[in-house]
Design an enzyme around this catalytic site. Structure first.
Site, PDB file in Angstrom:
ATOM      1  N   ARG A   1      23.109  38.105  73.939  1.00 40.58           N
ATOM      2  CA  ARG A   1      22.243  38.754  74.623  1.00 40.58           C
ATOM      3  C   ARG A   1      22.258  39.081  76.236  1.00 40.58           C
ATOM      4  O   ARG A   1      22.169  38.374  76.844  1.00 40.58           O
ATOM      5  CB  ARG A   1      21.088  37.458  74.406  1.00 40.58           C
ATOM      6  N   PRO A   2      23.304  39.852  76.465  1.00 44.12           N
ATOM      7  CA  PRO A   2      23.371  40.462  77.816  1.00 44.12           C
ATOM      8  C   PRO A   2      22.603  40.721  78.430  1.00 44.12           C
ATOM      9  O   PRO A   2      21.192  40.718  78.089  1.00 44.12           O
ATOM     10  CB  PRO A   2      24.227  41.381  77.120  1.00 44.12           C
ATOM     11  N   ILE A   3      23.179  40.425  79.997  1.00 51.56           N
ATOM     12  CA  ILE A   3      21.256  40.057  81.017  1.00 51.56           C
ATOM     13  C   ILE A   3      22.100  41.550  82.200  1.00 51.56           C
ATOM     14  O   ILE A   3      21.775  41.204  83.369  1.00 51.56           O
ATOM     15  CB  ILE A   3      21.223  39.316  81.675  1.00 51.56           C
ATOM     16  N   ASP A   4      23.013  42.262  81.641  1.00 55.70           N
ATOM     17  CA  ASP A   4      23.159  43.803  82.985  1.00 55.70           C
ATOM     18  C   ASP A   4      22.443  44.032  82.864  1.00 55.70           C
ATOM     19  O   ASP A   4      22.011  44.737  84.657  1.00 55.70           O
ATOM     20  CB  ASP A   4      24.107  45.073  81.738  1.00 55.70           C
ATOM     21  N   LEU A   5      20.823  43.961  82.191  1.00 58.03           N
ATOM     22  CA  LEU A   5      19.653  44.939  82.961  1.00 58.03           C
ATOM     23  C   LEU A   5      18.935  43.575  84.278  1.00 58.03           C
ATOM     24  O   LEU A   5      18.726  44.772  84.921  1.00 58.03           O
ATOM     25  CB  LEU A   5      18.908  45.086  82.434  1.00 58.03           C
TER      26      LEU A   5
ATOM     27  N   CYS B   1      24.188  33.813  71.468  1.00 54.63           N
ATOM     28  CA  CYS B   1      23.219  32.752  70.922  1.00 54.63           C
ATOM     29  C   CYS B   1      23.312  33.122  69.648  1.00 54.63           C
ATOM     30  O   CYS B   1      23.749  34.277  68.881  1.00 54.63           O
ATOM     31  CB  CYS B   1      21.908  33.070  71.449  1.00 54.63           C
TER      32      CYS B   1
ATOM     33  N   ASP C   1       9.929  39.545  66.217  1.00 49.77           N
ATOM     34  CA  ASP C   1       9.772  38.810  66.084  1.00 49.77           C
ATOM     35  C   ASP C   1       8.950  37.818  64.846  1.00 49.77           C
ATOM     36  O   ASP C   1       8.930  36.605  64.021  1.00 49.77           O
ATOM     37  CB  ASP C   1       9.288  37.109  67.457  1.00 49.77           C
TER      38      ASP C   1
ATOM     39  N   LYS D   1       4.250  30.766  73.753  1.00 47.35           N
ATOM     40  CA  LYS D   1       6.129  30.779  73.871  1.00 47.35           C
ATOM     41  C   LYS D   1       6.216  31.379  76.054  1.00 47.35           C
ATOM     42  O   LYS D   1       6.660  30.774  76.920  1.00 47.35           O
ATOM     43  CB  LYS D   1       5.953  30.378  73.369  1.00 47.35           C
ATOM     44  N   ASN D   2       6.126  32.582  75.180  1.00 45.32           N
ATOM     45  CA  ASN D   2       6.934  33.625  75.764  1.00 45.32           C
ATOM     46  C   ASN D   2       6.127  34.015  77.204  1.00 45.32           C
ATOM     47  O   ASN D   2       6.655  34.969  77.492  1.00 45.32           O
ATOM     48  CB  ASN D   2       7.215  35.148  74.762  1.00 45.32           C
TER      49      ASN D   2
ATOM     50  N   ARG E   1      11.024  24.791  69.004  1.00 47.02           N
ATOM     51  CA  ARG E   1      11.133  25.341  69.852  1.00 47.02           C
ATOM     52  C   ARG E   1      10.044  26.497  70.411  1.00 47.02           C
ATOM     53  O   ARG E   1       9.645  26.572  71.861  1.00 47.02           O
ATOM     54  CB  ARG E   1      12.563  25.974  70.785  1.00 47.02           C
TER      55      ARG E   1
ATOM     56  N   ARG F   1      17.520  29.454  76.436  1.00 48.87           N
ATOM     57  CA  ARG F   1      17.904  30.435  76.501  1.00 48.87           C
ATOM     58  C   ARG F   1      17.369  31.348  77.584  1.00 48.87           C
ATOM     59  O   ARG F   1      17.611  32.388  77.818  1.00 48.87           O
ATOM     60  CB  ARG F   1      18.364  31.365  75.000  1.00 48.87           C
TER      61      ARG F   1
HETATM   62  C1  UD1 Z   1      11.876  38.272  74.819  1.00 53.05           C
HETATM   63  C2  UD1 Z   1      11.015  37.378  74.111  1.00 53.05           C
HETATM   64  C3  UD1 Z   1      11.713  37.056  72.583  1.00 53.05           C
HETATM   65  C4  UD1 Z   1      11.969  39.062  72.276  1.00 53.05           C
HETATM   66  C5  UD1 Z   1      12.362  39.623  72.963  1.00 53.05           C
HETATM   67  C6  UD1 Z   1      12.212  41.220  71.886  1.00 53.05           C
HETATM   68  C7  UD1 Z   1      10.564  35.537  75.415  1.00 53.05           C
HETATM   69  C8  UD1 Z   1      11.444  34.442  76.294  1.00 53.05           C
HETATM   70  N1  UD1 Z   1      11.620  36.566  74.515  1.00 53.05           N
HETATM   71  O1  UD1 Z   1      13.159  38.212  74.783  1.00 53.05           O
HETATM   72  O2  UD1 Z   1      11.380  36.433  71.737  1.00 53.05           O
HETATM   73  O3  UD1 Z   1      12.323  38.671  70.853  1.00 53.05           O
HETATM   74  O4  UD1 Z   1      12.137  39.558  74.040  1.00 53.05           O
HETATM   75  O5  UD1 Z   1      10.706  40.869  72.228  1.00 53.05           O
HETATM   76  O6  UD1 Z   1      10.295  36.630  76.405  1.00 53.05           O
HETATM   77  N2  UD1 Z   1      19.288  44.069  76.516  1.00 53.05           N
HETATM   78  C9  UD1 Z   1      20.667  44.575  77.567  1.00 53.05           C
HETATM   79  N3  UD1 Z   1      20.844  44.120  78.511  1.00 53.05           N
HETATM   80  C10 UD1 Z   1      19.976  42.953  79.366  1.00 53.05           C
HETATM   81  C11 UD1 Z   1      18.958  42.334  78.353  1.00 53.05           C
HETATM   82  C12 UD1 Z   1      18.007  43.024  77.283  1.00 53.05           C
HETATM   83  O7  UD1 Z   1      20.954  44.954  76.599  1.00 53.05           O
HETATM   84  O8  UD1 Z   1      19.961  43.170  80.047  1.00 53.05           O
HETATM   85  C13 UD1 Z   1      19.073  44.378  75.141  1.00 53.05           C
HETATM   86  C14 UD1 Z   1      18.866  43.038  74.289  1.00 53.05           C
HETATM   87  O9  UD1 Z   1      20.055  43.241  74.177  1.00 53.05           O
HETATM   88  C15 UD1 Z   1      18.195  42.929  73.025  1.00 53.05           C
HETATM   89  C16 UD1 Z   1      16.878  44.245  73.942  1.00 53.05           C
HETATM   90  O10 UD1 Z   1      17.205  44.683  74.476  1.00 53.05           O
HETATM   91  O11 UD1 Z   1      18.507  43.988  71.970  1.00 53.05           O
HETATM   92  C17 UD1 Z   1      15.557  44.072  74.554  1.00 53.05           C
HETATM   93  O12 UD1 Z   1      15.831  41.723  74.711  1.00 53.05           O
HETATM   94  P1  UD1 Z   1      15.164  41.350  75.910  1.00 53.05           P
HETATM   95  O13 UD1 Z   1      13.308  42.685  75.811  1.00 53.05           O
HETATM   96  O14 UD1 Z   1      15.117  41.686  76.996  1.00 53.05           O
HETATM   97  O15 UD1 Z   1      14.591  40.212  74.837  1.00 53.05           O
HETATM   98  P2  UD1 Z   1      14.069  38.998  75.684  1.00 53.05           P
HETATM   99  O16 UD1 Z   1      13.103  39.288  77.100  1.00 53.05           O
HETATM  100  O17 UD1 Z   1      15.639  38.851  75.866  1.00 53.05           O
END
Ligand code: UD1
Length: 416
Positions: free
Chosen positions: A121-125, A116, A305, A22-23, A397, A92
């Site tokens: 689940r922030p997207i600041d990065l 979620c 996961d 999936k990922n 999903r 998501r």
């Molecule tokens: C992806 C996977 C998800 C998996 C996760 C961690 C997909 C579709 N999903 O999710 O199944 O559980 O990797 O292996 O591939 N964070 C921030 N700011 C940001 C982005 C992330 O603080 O802008 C934090 C998140 O809250 C979390 C950590 O970074 O604590 C890791 O998240 P991230 O690796 O980004 O996970 P996803 O890409 O959402």
């Protein structure tokens, strides 16, 4: 399908072929926008998140059809750059379309999916990486409006090796003049799969699988044929199922190296693991012992996961197993449902302590997230009597047909 009925407490014996990841499939579907033509995506799992990504592509004016496990995408006639709220909410991880749409059209308008089931689940990065690449981003009323002003390759130092932020950076860098260097990049196998796809699509990429990835502008290639890697989390789920119920299973069509931390934990518990080039066999006899402390971490650490299904397999182990969840703050929601089956689990913030009990009993339980739902099935297989699992929309999903896969492993499971 409203619920899954599992008659547990019987040994498993069988073999199952694991679906595509999936990922990997989702970011590659977003990346297909950069090809400006056809993508043939093989081994693509038939799950609701992939359906949602197909709907997003169609909304953007592209074609997306499935025949068996192959997707046929054509992004040549893309017409839009907006993803409406309804579609964003369906999946998501749709935020990974942001970098791809920007790279293709120079502008993108997306709504934010909000908090979620795993916590905020922030997207600041993601956003700061895109800004560094020269994208102008405005956030208003729950939407993000992005425009590529002067997209230029640059150095992106990620504070956390975020999978999604690494993917968005790679996608956006595809359109930038010059070289982009992503440091502290995520090293997950799905990142390597995306890099392989982008390379076939014309990009110059190196360093995937390490913490430093370099991307140079690519010339769209017109047509890409790609095979999605196996789903390591589905593989971990099915290995956990055999550990929970006891018995013997062969999990095929996987890359054993991708799930090494999971097989290491299962070996610590006393399971016998045999690795082949594309399969793992597991033998679980008698009462297993504790896996010790399992701490989730970015790849190559223990995958967050796989934490819920492994926890379900540990409930009946001798002694105490400690789970430390470092990735997502709300990732023990399955624990409450597992308690209904007789599990002894104590939660303290990001730590869950599982004290082994000799027996579990079937119960009606409800899934509240994807992997937590899979964990309920894993536990139900090891529980005496009947369990009924509802909330299956979460499980669909990410698992193509979990009932049929577990049946191949010898489970008594049916849908209602
Ligand atoms: C992806 C996977 C998800 C998996 C996760 C961690 C997909 C579709 N999903 O999710 O199944 O559980 O990797 O292996 O591939 N964070 C921030 N700011 C940001 C982005 C992330 O603080 O802008 C934090 C998140 O809250 C979390 C950590 O970074 O604590 C890791 O998240 P991230 O690796 O980004 O996970 P996803 O890409 O959402």
């Amino acid at each position: 399908m409203a619920s899954l009925i599992i008659n547990g407490g019987r040994r498993l014996c069988g073999a199952v072929d694991v679906q595509g990841a999936k990922n990997s499939a989702l970011p590659i579907m977003a990346a297909s926008l950069l090809v400006r033509g056809e993508t043939v995506l093989q081994n693509c799992p038939d799950i609701s998140d992939v359906d949602a990504a197909m709907r997003i592509l169609r909304h953007l004016g592209c074609t997306a059809e499935r025949i068996g496990s192959t997707l046929y995408l054509d992004t040549g006639q893309m017409t839009g750059c907006r993803i409406p709220d309804g579609l964003m909410r369906e999946m998501r991880s749709s935020v990974v379309f942001l970098g791809a749409i920007l790279a293709r059209t120079g502008e993108a308008v997306l709504s934010l999916p909000g908090g979620c089931e795993l916590g905020p689940r922030p997207i600041d990065l993601h956003l700061s990486a895109l800004r560094a690449l020269g994208m102008e981003i405005a956030e208003s009323g729950g939407s993000i409006v992005c425009k590529a002003r002067e997209p230029r390759g640059c150095r992106i130092d990620l504070a956390i090796p975020s999978v999604g932020a690494t993917e968005n950076s790679m996608l956006a860098a595809f359109s930038c003049v010059g070289e982009t260097v992503i440091t502290n990049a995520a090293r997950e196998p799905e990142i390597c799969d995306l890099a392989r796809y982008l390379r076939a699509a014309g990009a110059e990429i190196c360093g995937e699988g390490t913490s430093v990835i370099t991307v140079r502008r690519g010339r769209p290639s017109g047509r890409v044929l790609h095979t999605v890697i196996p789903d390591r989390i589905a593989a971990a789920t099915y290995l956990s199922a055999v550990a929970s119920a006891g018995g013997a299973g062969e999990i095929r069509n996987i890359c054993p190296e991708h799930i090494r931390p999971v097989t290491d934990a299962l070996e610590r518990m006393g399971c016998r693991i045999r690795k082949e080039p594309t399969a793992v066999s597991i033998l679980a006899e008698g009462r297993l012992c504790s896996a010790g402390t399992v701490t989730t971490a970015p790849y190559p650490g223990f995958p967050t996961d796989a934490q819920p299904p492994l926890m379900a397999a540990c409930i009946k182990c001798c002694g105490m197993t400690v789970f430390v969840e470092t990735m997502f703050e709300n990732r023990f929601r399955h624990a409450g449902e597992l308690r209904r089956m007789g599990a002894d689990i104590r939660k303290e913030g990001r730590v869950a302590i599982v004290t082994g009990v000799p027996m579990l009993h079937g119960a009606p339980v409800e899934a509240s997230d994807l992997r937590g739902g899979a964990a309920l099935a894993v536990a139900a297989l090891g529980a005496e009597g009947k369990s009924e699992i509802t909330g299956l929309q979460h499980v669909l999903r990410g698992y193509e047909d979990i009932a049929s896969d577990l049946r191949k492993l010898g489970a008594e499971i049916y849908e209602r």
